[in-house]
Design a protein around this motif. Structure first.
Motif, PDB file in Angstrom:
ATOM      1  N   PHE A  85      -0.099   3.811   6.825  1.00 58.96           N
ATOM      2  CA  PHE A  85      -0.157   2.638   5.843  1.00 58.96           C
ATOM      3  C   PHE A  85      -1.578   2.039   5.744  1.00 58.96           C
ATOM      4  O   PHE A  85      -1.818   1.089   5.239  1.00 58.96           O
ATOM      5  N   ALA A  86      -2.609   2.875   6.062  1.00 59.05           N
ATOM      6  CA  ALA A  86      -3.945   2.280   6.425  1.00 59.05           C
ATOM      7  C   ALA A  86      -4.491   1.818   4.922  1.00 59.05           C
ATOM      8  O   ALA A  86      -4.266   2.431   3.811  1.00 59.05           O
ATOM      9  N   GLY A  87      -5.291   0.752   5.142  1.00 58.80           N
ATOM     10  CA  GLY A  87      -5.952   0.239   3.861  1.00 58.80           C
ATOM     11  C   GLY A  87      -5.090  -0.238   2.756  1.00 58.80           C
ATOM     12  O   GLY A  87      -3.938  -0.498   2.804  1.00 58.80           O
ATOM     13  N   THR A  88      -5.757   0.190   1.513  1.00 56.58           N
ATOM     14  CA  THR A  88      -4.883   0.024   0.392  1.00 56.58           C
ATOM     15  C   THR A  88      -4.127   1.228  -0.089  1.00 56.58           C
ATOM     16  O   THR A  88      -3.728   1.338  -1.076  1.00 56.58           O
ATOM     17  N   GLU A  89      -4.207   2.200   0.792  1.00 57.28           N
ATOM     18  CA  GLU A  89      -3.922   3.531   0.477  1.00 57.28           C
ATOM     19  C   GLU A  89      -2.225   3.454   0.048  1.00 57.28           C
ATOM     20  O   GLU A  89      -1.527   4.016  -0.949  1.00 57.28           O
ATOM     21  N   CYS A  90      -1.445   2.464   0.931  1.00 58.10           N
ATOM     22  CA  CYS A  90       0.038   2.311   0.073  1.00 58.10           C
ATOM     23  C   CYS A  90       0.261   1.135  -0.352  1.00 58.10           C
ATOM     24  O   CYS A  90       0.366   0.164   0.290  1.00 58.10           O
ATOM     25  N   ASP A  91       0.141   1.162  -1.563  1.00 58.09           N
ATOM     26  CA  ASP A  91       0.633  -0.119  -2.493  1.00 58.09           C
ATOM     27  C   ASP A  91       1.963   0.226  -3.092  1.00 58.09           C
ATOM     28  O   ASP A  91       1.763   0.990  -4.182  1.00 58.09           O
ATOM     29  N   SER A  92       3.066  -0.137  -2.595  1.00 59.49           N
ATOM     30  CA  SER A  92       4.036   0.192  -3.321  1.00 59.49           C
ATOM     31  C   SER A  92       4.749  -0.981  -3.907  1.00 59.49           C
ATOM     32  O   SER A  92       6.016  -0.990  -4.294  1.00 59.49           O
ATOM     33  N   SER A  93       4.025  -1.982  -4.274  1.00 56.52           N
ATOM     34  CA  SER A  93       4.074  -3.236  -4.935  1.00 56.52           C
ATOM     35  C   SER A  93       4.614  -2.854  -6.396  1.00 56.52           C
ATOM     36  O   SER A  93       5.621  -3.751  -6.957  1.00 56.52           O
ATOM     37  N   ASN A  94       3.905  -2.147  -7.221  1.00 57.96           N
ATOM     38  CA  ASN A  94       4.168  -1.658  -8.523  1.00 57.96           C
ATOM     39  C   ASN A  94       4.669  -0.514  -8.806  1.00 57.96           C
ATOM     40  O   ASN A  94       3.812   0.137  -9.347  1.00 57.96           O
ATOM     41  N   VAL A  95       5.840  -0.103  -8.301  1.00 58.62           N
ATOM     42  CA  VAL A  95       6.118   1.478  -8.544  1.00 58.62           C
ATOM     43  C   VAL A  95       6.693   1.523  -9.970  1.00 58.62           C
ATOM     44  O   VAL A  95       7.652   0.785 -10.289  1.00 58.62           O
ATOM     45  N   TYR A 108       7.818   4.996 -12.969  1.00 60.25           N
ATOM     46  CA  TYR A 108       7.793   6.488 -12.819  1.00 60.25           C
ATOM     47  C   TYR A 108       6.508   6.893 -13.172  1.00 60.25           C
ATOM     48  O   TYR A 108       6.124   7.823 -12.508  1.00 60.25           O
ATOM     49  N   SER A 109       5.704   6.645 -14.199  1.00 64.51           N
ATOM     50  CA  SER A 109       4.559   7.292 -14.687  1.00 64.51           C
ATOM     51  C   SER A 109       3.412   7.095 -13.647  1.00 64.51           C
ATOM     52  O   SER A 109       2.685   8.312 -13.311  1.00 64.51           O
ATOM     53  N   LYS A 110       3.293   6.160 -13.136  1.00 63.91           N
ATOM     54  CA  LYS A 110       1.992   6.074 -12.342  1.00 63.91           C
ATOM     55  C   LYS A 110       2.251   6.365 -10.676  1.00 63.91           C
ATOM     56  O   LYS A 110       1.336   6.651 -10.262  1.00 63.91           O
ATOM     57  N   SER A 111       3.500   6.128 -10.519  1.00 68.20           N
ATOM     58  CA  SER A 111       3.688   6.449  -9.021  1.00 68.20           C
ATOM     59  C   SER A 111       4.691   7.716  -8.602  1.00 68.20           C
ATOM     60  O   SER A 111       4.149   8.656  -7.753  1.00 68.20           O
ATOM     61  N   ILE A 112       5.730   7.787  -9.417  1.00 69.81           N
ATOM     62  CA  ILE A 112       6.789   8.733  -9.193  1.00 69.81           C
ATOM     63  C   ILE A 112       6.192  10.264  -9.547  1.00 69.81           C
ATOM     64  O   ILE A 112       6.161  11.391  -8.896  1.00 69.81           O
ATOM     65  N   ALA A 113       5.972  10.314 -10.948  1.00 70.55           N
ATOM     66  CA  ALA A 113       5.357  11.628 -11.502  1.00 70.55           C
ATOM     67  C   ALA A 113       4.353  12.297 -10.833  1.00 70.55           C
ATOM     68  O   ALA A 113       4.195  13.416 -10.759  1.00 70.55           O
ATOM     69  N   PRO A 114       3.022  11.448 -10.310  1.00 71.51           N
ATOM     70  CA  PRO A 114       2.175  12.113  -9.680  1.00 71.51           C
ATOM     71  C   PRO A 114       2.683  12.614  -8.201  1.00 71.51           C
ATOM     72  O   PRO A 114       2.073  13.855  -7.959  1.00 71.51           O
ATOM     73  N   ILE A 115       3.509  12.119  -7.765  1.00 71.34           N
ATOM     74  CA  ILE A 115       3.952  12.697  -6.322  1.00 71.34           C
ATOM     75  C   ILE A 115       4.636  14.116  -6.768  1.00 71.34           C
ATOM     76  O   ILE A 115       4.549  15.006  -6.181  1.00 71.34           O
ATOM     77  N   MET A 116       5.452  14.116  -7.924  1.00 74.87           N
ATOM     78  CA  MET A 116       6.322  15.312  -8.063  1.00 74.87           C
ATOM     79  C   MET A 116       5.348  16.387  -8.558  1.00 74.87           C
ATOM     80  O   MET A 116       5.361  17.406  -8.333  1.00 74.87           O
ATOM     81  N   ALA A 117       4.128  15.821  -9.245  1.00 79.02           N
ATOM     82  CA  ALA A 117       3.213  16.650  -9.758  1.00 79.02           C
ATOM     83  C   ALA A 117       2.343  17.436  -8.383  1.00 79.02           C
ATOM     84  O   ALA A 117       2.152  18.609  -8.349  1.00 79.02           O
TER      85      ALA A 117
END
Ligand code: HEC
Length: 125
Positions: free
Chosen positions: A32-42, A44-53
């Motif tokens: 969870f170093a730095g700002t790499e994990c920002d799960s505050s504003n999850v 579909y389009s900005k967070s989930i779709a890129p992981i799937m891609a």
């Protein structure tokens, strides 16, 4: 005396070599170093779709659809999210095939985002 000096030299060389064998990386040490994990504003389009891609669509696009499972569009992915299969697969739960198949488990950050999105009811946002 020369033997001892040689011995010390060899020992020192070995010690210098060891760190190179230690296979650590930032991701393992600080998931969870730095700002790499920002799960505050999850979303579909900005967070989930890129992981799937990045990790899933290569096998689960609508065109390929490994075993009939599709992750590259909202209707299909949200169905998997709401029936528990998405989480079972990415969290490597018992009874599921670990996803991404044959690959490394998603990062704790990606898992946190997916979990949050599912808990919100997998909205199309
Ligand atoms: C290398 C190809 C490949 C990749 C990459 C891959 N899958 Fe799969 N997936 C499969 C296959 C093949 C199956 C059918 C079950 C099996 O054979 O293990 C499957 C099954 C599934 C299932 C059905 C439930 C289960 O666990 O059996 C889900 C959900 C799923 N995948 C989601 C994902 C997600 C989400 C990702 C990305 C994190 C992903 N897959 C990455 C090939 C892949």
């Amino acid at each position: 005396m020369k033997k001892i000096v040689n011995g010390i030299f060899i020992l020192a060389s070995l010690l210098l070599l060891f760190p190179a064998c230690y296979n650590d990386n930032e991701y393992d040490l600080y998931p969870f170093a730095g700002t790499e994990c920002d799960s505050s504003n999850v979303t579909y389009s900005k967070s989930i779709a890129p992981i799937m891609a990045a990790d899933c669509n290569v096998c689960h696009s609508a065109a390929i659809a490994s075993s009939g499972f599709i992750t590259d569009n909202y209707p299909d992915l949200s169905t998997l999210a709401l029936n528990g299969m998405l989480w079972g697969g990415v969290n490597w739960d018992e009874g599921f095939s670990p996803m991404p198949k044959g690959g490394r488990k998603l990062s704790p950050c990606d898992l946190a985002k997916i979990k949050k999105w599912i808990n919100q009811g997998a909205p199309n946002n």
